[in-house]
Motif scaffolding. Structure first.
Motif, PDB file in Angstrom:
ATOM      1  N   ILE A  29      23.756  57.283  57.703  1.00  0.00           N
ATOM      2  CA  ILE A  29      23.263  58.090  56.593  1.00  0.00           C
ATOM      3  C   ILE A  29      23.921  57.654  55.286  1.00  0.00           C
ATOM      4  CG2 ILE A  29      23.112  60.446  55.709  1.00  0.00           C
ATOM      5  CD1 ILE A  29      21.338  60.060  58.052  1.00  0.00           C
ATOM      6  N   ASP A  30      25.214  57.342  55.387  1.00  0.00           N
ATOM      7  CA  ASP A  30      25.941  56.893  54.199  1.00  0.00           C
ATOM      8  C   ASP A  30      25.330  55.593  53.658  1.00  0.00           C
ATOM      9  OD1 ASP A  30      28.159  57.085  52.365  1.00  0.00           O
ATOM     10  OD2 ASP A  30      29.028  55.361  53.430  1.00  0.00           O
ATOM     11  N   TYR A  31      25.046  54.648  54.573  1.00  0.00           N
ATOM     12  CA  TYR A  31      24.416  53.387  54.175  1.00  0.00           C
ATOM     13  C   TYR A  31      23.046  53.646  53.560  1.00  0.00           C
ATOM     14  CZ  TYR A  31      27.819  50.190  56.268  1.00  0.00           C
ATOM     15  OH  TYR A  31      28.927  49.465  56.554  1.00  0.00           O
ATOM     16  N   LEU A  32      22.328  54.580  54.152  1.00  0.00           N
ATOM     17  CA  LEU A  32      20.996  54.919  53.678  1.00  0.00           C
ATOM     18  C   LEU A  32      21.064  55.402  52.228  1.00  0.00           C
ATOM     19  CD1 LEU A  32      17.951  55.623  54.582  1.00  0.00           C
ATOM     20  CD2 LEU A  32      18.824  57.928  54.845  1.00  0.00           C
ATOM     21  N   TYR A  33      22.010  56.296  51.958  1.00  0.00           N
ATOM     22  CA  TYR A  33      22.142  56.839  50.602  1.00  0.00           C
ATOM     23  C   TYR A  33      22.542  55.755  49.598  1.00  0.00           C
ATOM     24  CZ  TYR A  33      21.936  61.588  52.512  1.00  0.00           C
ATOM     25  OH  TYR A  33      21.543  62.744  53.131  1.00  0.00           O
ATOM     26  N   ARG A  34      23.355  54.815  50.077  1.00  0.00           N
ATOM     27  CA  ARG A  34      23.813  53.778  49.157  1.00  0.00           C
ATOM     28  C   ARG A  34      22.818  52.626  49.054  1.00  0.00           C
ATOM     29  NH1 ARG A  34      28.947  51.561  50.582  1.00  0.00           N
ATOM     30  NH2 ARG A  34      29.128  52.668  52.550  1.00  0.00           N
ATOM     31  N   GLY A  35      21.714  52.724  49.805  1.00  0.00           N
ATOM     32  CA  GLY A  35      20.664  51.718  49.723  1.00  0.00           C
ATOM     33  C   GLY A  35      21.007  50.403  50.386  1.00  0.00           C
ATOM     34  N   GLU A  36      22.002  50.428  51.306  1.00  0.00           N
ATOM     35  CA  GLU A  36      22.352  49.179  51.987  1.00  0.00           C
ATOM     36  C   GLU A  36      21.561  49.053  53.284  1.00  0.00           C
ATOM     37  OE1 GLU A  36      26.579  48.666  52.436  1.00  0.00           O
ATOM     38  OE2 GLU A  36      26.878  49.619  50.475  1.00  0.00           O
ATOM     39  N   SER A  37      21.527  47.845  53.825  1.00  0.00           N
ATOM     40  CA  SER A  37      20.788  47.631  55.066  1.00  0.00           C
ATOM     41  C   SER A  37      21.537  48.260  56.240  1.00  0.00           C
ATOM     42  CB  SER A  37      20.604  46.133  55.299  1.00  0.00           C
ATOM     43  OG  SER A  37      20.166  45.944  56.611  1.00  0.00           O
ATOM     44  N   ILE A  38      20.783  48.905  57.113  1.00  0.00           N
ATOM     45  CA  ILE A  38      21.427  49.618  58.227  1.00  0.00           C
ATOM     46  C   ILE A  38      21.406  48.796  59.506  1.00  0.00           C
ATOM     47  CG2 ILE A  38      21.571  51.900  59.331  1.00  0.00           C
ATOM     48  CD1 ILE A  38      19.650  52.934  57.257  1.00  0.00           C
ATOM     49  N   TRP A  39      20.706  47.647  59.479  1.00  0.00           N
ATOM     50  CA  TRP A  39      20.466  46.924  60.726  1.00  0.00           C
ATOM     51  C   TRP A  39      21.723  46.451  61.428  1.00  0.00           C
ATOM     52  CZ3 TRP A  39      16.220  47.403  63.331  1.00  0.00           C
ATOM     53  CH2 TRP A  39      15.039  47.744  62.660  1.00  0.00           C
ATOM     54  N   ILE A  40      22.671  45.886  60.660  1.00  0.00           N
ATOM     55  CA  ILE A  40      23.882  45.345  61.299  1.00  0.00           C
ATOM     56  C   ILE A  40      24.689  46.491  61.915  1.00  0.00           C
ATOM     57  CG2 ILE A  40      26.057  44.122  60.863  1.00  0.00           C
ATOM     58  CD1 ILE A  40      24.464  42.574  58.686  1.00  0.00           C
ATOM     59  N   LEU A  41      24.723  47.598  61.170  1.00  0.00           N
ATOM     60  CA  LEU A  41      25.418  48.778  61.674  1.00  0.00           C
ATOM     61  C   LEU A  41      24.790  49.243  62.986  1.00  0.00           C
ATOM     62  CD1 LEU A  41      27.557  50.960  60.957  1.00  0.00           C
ATOM     63  CD2 LEU A  41      25.661  52.301  60.090  1.00  0.00           C
ATOM     64  N   THR A  42      23.456  49.202  63.014  1.00  0.00           N
ATOM     65  CA  THR A  42      22.745  49.634  64.224  1.00  0.00           C
ATOM     66  C   THR A  42      23.164  48.793  65.424  1.00  0.00           C
ATOM     67  OG1 THR A  42      20.886  50.145  62.801  1.00  0.00           O
ATOM     68  CG2 THR A  42      20.464  50.105  65.158  1.00  0.00           C
ATOM     69  N   LEU A  43      23.333  47.503  65.158  1.00  0.00           N
ATOM     70  CA  LEU A  43      23.759  46.597  66.227  1.00  0.00           C
ATOM     71  C   LEU A  43      25.140  47.001  66.739  1.00  0.00           C
ATOM     72  CD1 LEU A  43      21.855  44.304  66.985  1.00  0.00           C
ATOM     73  CD2 LEU A  43      23.497  42.712  65.947  1.00  0.00           C
ATOM     74  N   ALA A  44      26.035  47.312  65.796  1.00  0.00           N
ATOM     75  CA  ALA A  44      27.388  47.714  66.167  1.00  0.00           C
ATOM     76  C   ALA A  44      27.354  49.009  66.976  1.00  0.00           C
ATOM     77  CB  ALA A  44      28.242  47.894  64.914  1.00  0.00           C
TER      78      ALA A  44
END
Lengths: 282, 263
Positions: B220-235
């Motif tokens: 959610i934090d990444y989403l708000y900051r407009g960053e890509s969430i894909w790598i996080l999803t992998l982690a």
């Protein structure tokens, strides 16, 4: 002299109920494990609360929010959690609920002991038991930590005495209230759910999660008429020394007024319930 | 494997039938968890609305995060509530015996034994919050941010299950671990708040040791900051799978050690 005393004891109608007070204390002592479970469960919630409120005060444009400074707020929240364990320590809800559910209530009604008085005296016993094994040690540790961490004030001796009277009044209110709600066991077996709804709403509306001053004004006006704030916010504020002596005494009198009202209500509803018991019995 | 997929609906149907024989009780159970969460949410609302914003976090943002955290937690609550029972008293009472005599995986039997509809109350509130507060965010919703959020949420369900199972399995050695389980499970409450308000110690625990924040807060934090969430999803996926493996191994070792109560 001894004979006289014996005779007196025989006539003393309260004597038989002292046994239940004692029983209540012993019952509270036997809950050591669940108290331990409660401490660690609540501990994390309290830590989160403290972090959250420290951050809130950091980003607040003023040092006071709704009349609370940061040390006051933290003391209030931590202390409310601990006081709630004391004033909500009664077991009436489960006692009457299970007695109805499993049918023990019939047995209890034919005994030469007033059922309601019995539950209330057990609650008083529980209150003293919880006070000795949980409230006093946990409160002393918490207030000492808060004192050195953020300069919270230790309560004065007379506030401790007033607190004791006030929290006992709260216990009596809650005991009658629980007795009333417990009778719902006639209509449903979901005591766990009802207990949860009851506890959460009581805690919220009595200022256990937030002081009433943080509620919207209209809701505050309503809550000030209702008995909820008497139950938790009053003893907590007394312990924190927020009231002057006259206000303390007035508040305690209001509490005892509510205790009386609820006691009458509980008796009235129970009369209806007893009729239900006989009709079920045939 | 196919056998299990076939059997599971039967187990659940049986459980629901038993429970629905008391319909009012079922409704009260759901309502009770709903009310508990509404109270917690109102408290959060009253708390946050006493100041303009918390380090850039408005109430709408926190409400969305709250809803997102509730969904995996509630789904886990509905399906795997029986794990609590393992940490509580199953070992001491020797109740696991009944799972060992059937030719089915004991863990499957344990989990399939309960369908805790009470959790539906939390699920309803979670979905409700996402629907209400989702459109209020200053975010353009697209496949590239919705899909990874759903995947993270999906793995978060298993993260809850795995963490519960790890700490419940400790009961094989200690006979009872429900207190420890409660504490660890409660750590998930931290994820509902912006992590920066907590100190470093708490952050390290919630990201590296009991990684609830990794799966629920950071997406959610990444989403708000407009960053890509894909790598996080992998982690998140990797960590969750690792936790599941640890949980299953621990359960397996514990079960071998298990002796029934009595003789």
């Amino acid at each position: 002299m001894k004979v006289l005393l014996k005779r007196y004891m025989k006539r003393n109608p309260f004597k038989k109920y002292f046994a239940f007070v004692k029983g209540g204390i012993l019952q509270a002592f036997s809950y050591k494990f669940s108290i331990f479970g409660w401490i660690i469960g609540d501990f994390i919630q309290i830590i989160i609360l403290c972090f959250l409120w420290i951050a809130i005060y950091q980003y607040s444009p003023t040092t006071e929010i709704n009349g609370f400074t940061m040390p006051m707020m933290l003391t209030y929240l931590v202390s409310a959690r601990i006081v709630s364990q004391l004033v909500f320590s009664g077991d009436s809800f489960w006692q009457i609920g299970e007695d109805i559910r499993y049918g023990y209530i019939a047995n209890n009604l034919i005994r030469p002991i007033d059922y309601r008085k019995r539950l209330m005296t057990m609650d008083i016993g529980n209150f003293f038991g919880i006070m000795i094994i949980a409230f006093i040690p946990i409160y002393i540790v918490s207030i000492t930590v808060l004192h050195f961490a953020i300069g919270a004030m230790f309560p004065t001796w007379y506030n401790i005495i007033f607190f004791f009277i006030s929290s006992l009044a709260s216990l009596l209110i809650i005991s009658s209230f629980n007795f009333m709600i417990g009778q719902l066991a006639f209509f449903t077996g979901a005591l766990f759910g009802i207990g949860m709804i009851k506890n959460e709403l009581l805690m919220f509306l009595s200022g256990g999660y937030l002081p009433i001053a943080f509620f919207p004004e209209k809701l505050q006006a309503i809550l000030n008429i209702l008995p909820f704030t008497s139950v938790l916010q009053t003893p907590n504020f007394i312990l924190m020394g927020n009231y002057g002596i006259t206000e303390t005494i007035i508040r305690i009198l209001i509490q005892f007024g509510w205790a009386l009202v609820f006691s009458v209500l509980a008796s009235l509803t129970f009369k209806g319930t007893i009729k239900h018991v006989t009709s079920v019995g045939g | 494997m196919k056998k299990y997929f076939k059997l599971y609906p039967h187990y659940i149907a049986m459980c629901i039938k038993t429970k629905l024989s008391y319909k009012v009780d079922a409704i009260i159970g759901i309502v009770s968890f709903l009310i508990t969460n509404i109270v917690a949410f109102s408290t959060l609302y009253l708390t946050i609305s006493s100041i303009p914003s918390l380090n850039g976090w408005t109430f709408e943002k926190m409400a969305f995060l709250y809803g997102f955290c509730l969904i995996p937690k509630s789904i886990d609550h509905v399906f795997t509530d029986a794990i609590w029972w393992l940490g509580g008293w199953a070992i001491r009472k020797g109740d696991l015996d009944k799972y060992l005599i059937k030719p089915l995986n004991p863990l499957f039997q344990l989990i399939a034994d309960d369908f805790q509809y009470d959790g539906l109350g939390e699920l309803i509130l979670g979905i409700f919050l996402l629907i209400i507060y989702g459109p209020m965010q200053n975010i353009t919703w697209s496949v590239s941010n919705v899909i990874p959020l759903i995947i993270c949420g999906f793995f978060a369900i298993f993260m809850f299950t795995a963490i519960k199972l790890i700490f419940a399995s400790i009961a094989f050695w200690t006979k009872r671990s429900i207190e420890l389980m409660t504490t660890i499970y409660e750590l998930s409450s931290f994820t509902k708040y912006p992590i920066n308000i907590f100190n470093r110690f708490v952050k390290v625990i919630l990201v590296y040791i009991i990684p609830f924040s990794l799966a629920m807060y950071y997406p959610i934090d990444y989403l708000y900051r407009g960053e890509s969430i894909w790598i996080l999803t992998l982690a998140v996926a990797a960590v969750t799978i690792l936790l599941c493996v640890i949980a299953y191994s621990l359960w397996h070792i514990g079960l071998k050690k298990y002796e029934s109560a009595g003789n």
